[in-house]
Structures are given as structure tokens and as C-alpha cells.
Write a protein that holds these residues in place. Structure first.
Motif, PDB file in Angstrom:
ATOM      1  N   LEU A  39      11.726  23.626  12.955  1.00 49.98           N
ATOM      2  CA  LEU A  39      10.784  24.149  11.960  1.00 49.98           C
ATOM      3  C   LEU A  39      11.630  24.733  10.829  1.00 49.98           C
ATOM      4  N   ASP A  40      11.601  24.070   9.691  1.00 51.83           N
ATOM      5  CA  ASP A  40      12.451  24.502   8.586  1.00 51.83           C
ATOM      6  C   ASP A  40      12.074  25.924   8.140  1.00 51.83           C
ATOM      7  N   ALA A  41      13.099  26.731   7.895  1.00 49.28           N
ATOM      8  CA  ALA A  41      12.933  28.072   7.315  1.00 49.28           C
ATOM      9  C   ALA A  41      12.060  29.012   8.151  1.00 49.28           C
ATOM     10  N   CYS A  42      12.157  28.874   9.460  1.00 48.07           N
ATOM     11  CA  CYS A  42      11.345  29.719  10.339  1.00 48.07           C
ATOM     12  C   CYS A  42      12.206  30.845  10.916  1.00 48.07           C
ATOM     13  N   TRP A  72      21.360  27.218   5.066  1.00 47.81           N
ATOM     14  CA  TRP A  72      20.486  26.171   4.525  1.00 47.81           C
ATOM     15  C   TRP A  72      20.603  24.898   5.346  1.00 47.81           C
ATOM     16  N   THR A  73      19.701  23.965   5.043  1.00 50.87           N
ATOM     17  CA  THR A  73      19.455  22.829   5.930  1.00 50.87           C
ATOM     18  C   THR A  73      20.656  21.941   6.222  1.00 50.87           C
ATOM     19  N   LYS A  74      21.343  21.515   5.175  1.00 50.82           N
ATOM     20  CA  LYS A  74      22.320  20.435   5.368  1.00 50.82           C
ATOM     21  C   LYS A  74      23.470  20.817   6.306  1.00 50.82           C
ATOM     22  N   ARG A  83      12.012  15.348   7.656  1.00 51.03           N
ATOM     23  CA  ARG A  83      11.260  15.517   6.425  1.00 51.03           C
ATOM     24  C   ARG A  83      12.072  16.133   5.291  1.00 51.03           C
ATOM     25  N   ASN A  84      13.168  16.827   5.615  1.00 49.53           N
ATOM     26  CA  ASN A  84      13.920  17.537   4.581  1.00 49.53           C
ATOM     27  C   ASN A  84      14.841  16.568   3.829  1.00 49.53           C
ATOM     28  N   LEU A  85      14.794  16.614   2.499  1.00 54.96           N
ATOM     29  CA  LEU A  85      15.538  15.658   1.669  1.00 54.96           C
ATOM     30  C   LEU A  85      17.054  15.708   1.864  1.00 54.96           C
ATOM     31  N   CYS A  95       7.911  26.256   7.210  1.00 57.18           N
ATOM     32  CA  CYS A  95       7.771  27.506   6.456  1.00 57.18           C
ATOM     33  C   CYS A  95       8.601  27.515   5.180  1.00 57.18           C
ATOM     34  N   HIS A  96       9.100  26.362   4.753  1.00 60.35           N
ATOM     35  CA  HIS A  96       9.933  26.338   3.547  1.00 60.35           C
ATOM     36  C   HIS A  96       9.115  26.755   2.335  1.00 60.35           C
ATOM     37  N   ASN A  97       9.718  27.586   1.454  1.00 57.41           N
ATOM     38  CA  ASN A  97       9.048  27.986   0.220  1.00 57.41           C
ATOM     39  C   ASN A  97       8.939  26.784  -0.715  1.00 57.41           C
ATOM     40  N   ALA A 122      14.983  26.404  14.597  1.00 58.78           N
ATOM     41  CA  ALA A 122      14.906  26.312  13.138  1.00 58.78           C
ATOM     42  C   ALA A 122      16.305  26.144  12.572  1.00 58.78           C
ATOM     43  N   ASP A 123      16.383  25.665  11.329  1.00 52.96           N
ATOM     44  CA  ASP A 123      17.692  25.458  10.703  1.00 52.96           C
ATOM     45  C   ASP A 123      18.204  26.717  10.003  1.00 52.96           C
ATOM     46  N   HIS A 124      17.314  27.633   9.696  1.00 53.53           N
ATOM     47  CA  HIS A 124      17.632  28.922   9.066  1.00 53.53           C
ATOM     48  C   HIS A 124      16.323  29.663   8.906  1.00 53.53           C
ATOM     49  N   GLY A 125      16.404  30.907   8.480  1.00 54.84           N
ATOM     50  CA  GLY A 125      15.193  31.686   8.266  1.00 54.84           C
ATOM     51  C   GLY A 125      14.846  31.788   6.793  1.00 54.84           C
TER      52      GLY A 125
HETATM   53 ZN   LIG Z   1      16.026  24.149   5.795  1.00 50.59          ZN
END
Ligand SMILES: [Zn+2]
Length: 430
Positions: free
Chosen positions: A5-8, A47-49, A106-108, A159-161, A254-257
């Protein structure tokens, strides 16, 4: 099955002690008799990458070398760092063990051109997926059709902004909302639905008052509540109806908060505060496979690089390489965790957490916190305890020596990004 879950951030989940019912369906997974909640789990980056690259390879960010955003060369042409082909990924390991492997990302930042598809026989690229619900449909359908042993990876934006109204749970807002004039605040630049907020805060063009901060937390929680109800609930139903739930190892993380002005910042990437790197890790083991040594709630610190060796150990497959992570499903020994900031944001550079001690190295000097008495990182003990800073720095140095970089830097290629992708990147604040 790994679900990201991205940014959770962890502290907003009710099963992580948050005092409102944000995540009833995640809580259900956590409550399963075969589940374990890792209470102090950290992402390897902000961050994601780089963070996902660490999850995929079991390597720390400086080891795989990925830590830069897309860099515009000219027009739609961009330079991008890729996950080096010679680094073996978890998907490749599992493929060798006879698993059919698929991913829906889903994340670019996780485009196949960036090397993240290594080891997946089917990789659904961000550009081809319509929304989190589209990702979920592909994931559950692929799972339903799969035969034999399967490894599935799902990464949803969650939860990504930014936080547009359609992504906020109205049920949650009815239960916990309060009087706040969002339109009026938007006029002075405080806009939770757009992408300019981070820059506006960093450029000191706006400051939040108490109601703004409260509202920001509320909309984030309302997003999380909606993700829980619309994504996690449907996902768990989909896994159940595929007939695989009981025998599946399900990892939710999650990948980060996300920074919600807790320390005066917003979004993620540039800071290593707890709200940015402390993420959930819930592991549901296959029936009767939960290791006996594991308590229901693990209180020792763990981090994403631990998953690679832990999953392989559960499959009785040894890791031949020297990896920084450890098998957290069977061992209790809790060493230190290293997490890295984004290389382009020379602010928070790296953080080391050991037991309740945390050092954040910044361009303005060290920040030292005692997390037991100061979980919100409000009092910097660095000048009071220079020996503590030295000790943590020496430990970080030792870890880096023990786990040298895989290569000096990640390979870079030039690619053409379609304008739709560039637009989406901008919207996400990249
Ligand atoms: Zn992310």
C-alpha cells in the motif's frame, strides 16, 4: 502474495494502535490465527523506487544504487536509473523454485523499463492499469486463473497524495469530520487536492494552523479507510474465492509513510521521521506454517530487506549471497536498521535505528532521538550525547563495510515517457 500500500504509515492503522477505526479489514487480516504483526517495521527509503528495489533485491539503497528521480534530458526524453540485471530479485529466486510469477504495479517508478519486471513472467505496467481498482481486478483475476505455485505482487497507490474528495471515505468523514472551510483555505494556497503543497511549504509560502493540520490528518485517514474498504476488503475476498487463502503466505506492507505536517513537512521523500519510514508489516502464514518462535506481535525492529531472506527460509531455500537482511520469521536477534533519504534532497541523508535509539544524519548535522520516551522525535539529544552520535555513526559505518555496494551506481538508460506519464508524475509531486 505481497501487497504494498503506497504511502501507508503504520501509526494510522487501528491494528497498530490508532484510536479510531480506520482499517477494519486490515485488522481482520492481522487478527487471523495464522497472522503476525511486526510492530516496528521500517522501509529502506523515503520513496517508492529505492524502497521497492530494496524489497525486490534484499539490498540496501546504497547497494543497489537506485535513488534518483527521472531526469529530463529534453522534451519527453528522460534519463532513468534501472535495477541492474545482474542483481538477483526475489521473483527470480521464486521462479527458479518453480513458482509462476506475476506483478501488478501501479506506481510509475516501477515501470518495466526501470528493471522491476525481472523474474516476473507477467508484469502489468503502471501505464496499462486503470486505477487501484483496475489493478485489483487484474491481480485477483490472474490469481484465479493461475495453476500450481504462484508468487503475486500487488502495488496500489493507496494513500499517496494528493487527497481529492473522491478518494476520501464519506463514512469516515461522517464519523470523525469537523467544521472546516476547505474552499476558503484553498484560496490562501492550502490545497489538499493538488500537487503544489509540498513546494509551497518548503518555499515557506504557506504555514498551517492547528485546524489545517487536524484536517490534513483527517483526510489522510479517510483515504486509508477507503483503501481498506474498497481495496483490501475486495482483495481478501478475491484471494478467498480463488481458493488459495488458507495456504497462502500473505504479506501486507508499504513502501514508505507520509508526512502530515507532524514535523512541519508534507508528503514524503525528503525526511526520515518515523511517520515517513515506519510502515506496517502484517504476515499471514499458510495454515499450520506459522513458526512457533514467533509471538503474535513482534516488538523488535525489522525492515523491508528482511523479507527476501525470510521468504526463502520459509521455503527451505538458502540465500547464497551476503544479504543485509535476516530471517525475521525464525530469529529474534534484532540488529540495527538503515534507511536512506532521496539523494536529490540533501536534507535528511540516512537514518540508523537500533533498539530505541535513532540517529538521523542531515546536511545540518546529526539528530539523535530516544524513541522510547520521545516517540514523536521532538527532542534532539545530539549535543547532549555526542558519544551516542559517535556510537551510532560507527555502527552505520560497520554495517556499510559488512555490506558493500553491489556496484558504484545503478545503470542509467534514456527512455521516452509518454506525455500522460509525465502529467501523472507531476500530479504526484515528482
Ligand atoms: Zn511510494
Amino acid at each position: 502474495l505481497i501487497v504494498v500500500l503506497d504511502a501507508c504509515r503504520a501509526d494510522k492503522l487501528s491494528c497498530y494502535g490508532f484510536n479510531r477505526a480506520t482499517t477494519p479489514y486490515i485488522d481482520q487480516l492481522a487478527d487471523d490465527a495464522n497472522s503476525v504483526v511486526f510492530g516496528r517495521h521500517y522501509a529502506q527509503s523515503t520513496w517508492t523506487k529505492p524502497s521497492t528495489a530494496s524489497l525486490f533485491t534484499g539490498l540496501l539503497p546504497y547497494q543497489h544504487g537506485i535513488n534518483r528521480k527521472y531526469r529530463q534530458v529534453q522534451g519527453g526524453r528522460f534519463e532513468t536509473q534501472i535495477l541492474a540485471a545482474e542483481i538477483k530479485t526475489l521473483a527470480e529466486e521464486l521462479q527458479e523454485l518453480g513458482y509462476s510469477t506475476f506483478a501488478v504495479a501501479r506506481n510509475l517508478h516501477l515501470s518495466a523499463v526501470n528493471g522491476f519486471a525481472q523474474g516476473f513472467s507477467a508484469y502489468h505496467d503502471p501505464e496499462t492499469i486503470r486505477g487501484d481498482r483496475g489493478a485489483l481486478r487484474i491481480f485477483t483475476e490472474t490469481l484465479r486463473q493461475a495453476r500450481g505455485k504462484v508468487f503475486g505482487y500487488l502495488h496500489v497507490m493507496a494513500c499517496h497524495n494528493p487527497f481529492p474528495p473522491r478518494r476520501r471515505s464519506s463514512e469516515y468523514l461522517t464519523a470523525y469530520g469537523f467544521d472546516y472551510d476547505e474552499a476558503a483555505r484553498k484560496k490562501v494556497g492550502i490545497d489538499f487536492t493538488g500537487s503544489g503543497l509540498r513546494q509551497a511549504i518548503r518555499g515557506r509560502r504557506i504555514t498551517f494552523d492547528e485546524a489545517d493540520v487536524r484536517f490534513l490528518h483527517l483526510v489522510y485517514e479517510a483515504m486509508l479507510h477507503q483503501v481498506d474498504a474498497r481495496i483490501v476488503r475486495v482483495l481478501l475476498e478475491g484471494i478467498r474465492s480463488s481458493g488459495r487463502y488458507d495456504n497462502a503466505l500473505i504479506i501486507l506492507t508499504a513502501d514508505h509513510g507520509e508526512e502530515l505536517y507532524d514535523h512541519g513537512g508534507y508528503a514524503h521523500m525528503h525526511a526520515l521521521w518515523e511517520e515517513v519510514i515506519r510502515v506496517p508489516l502484517i504476515v499471514k502464514f499458510p495454515a499450520n506454517r506459522k513458526p512457533r518462535v514467533l509471538p503474535r506481535d513482534v516488538t523488535e525492529i525489522t525492515s523491508s530487506v528482511d523479507l527476501y531472506p525470510s521468504i526463502l527460509a520459509l521455503l527451505d531455500s538458502a540465500v547464497s549471497r551476503n544479504l543485509p537482511g535476516r530471517d525475521i520469521f525464525h530469529s529474534h536477534h534484532a540488529p540495527a536498521v538503515l534507511s536512506e533519504g532521496a539523494s536529490e534532497m540533501r536534507n535528511h541523508e540516512w537514518a540508523l535505528i537500533r533498539a530505541n535509539e535513532k540517529l538521523i544524519e542531515t546536511s545540518q548535522g546529526p539528530l539523535l532521538f530516544g524513541l522510547l520516551h520521545d516517540p514523536t522525535e521532538s527532542t534532539n539529544l545530539a549535543s547532549k550525547d555526542p558519544a551516542g552520535v559517535r556510537r551510532m555513526r560507527a555502527l552505520a559505518e560497520k554495517l556499510r563495510k559488512r555490506h558493500p555496494p553491489w556496484r558504484k551506481r545503478a545503470p542509467v538508460v534514456e527512455i521516452d515517457l509518454p506525455s500522460s506519464a509525465i502529467e501523472r508524475m507531476k500530479k504526484l509531486g515528482y
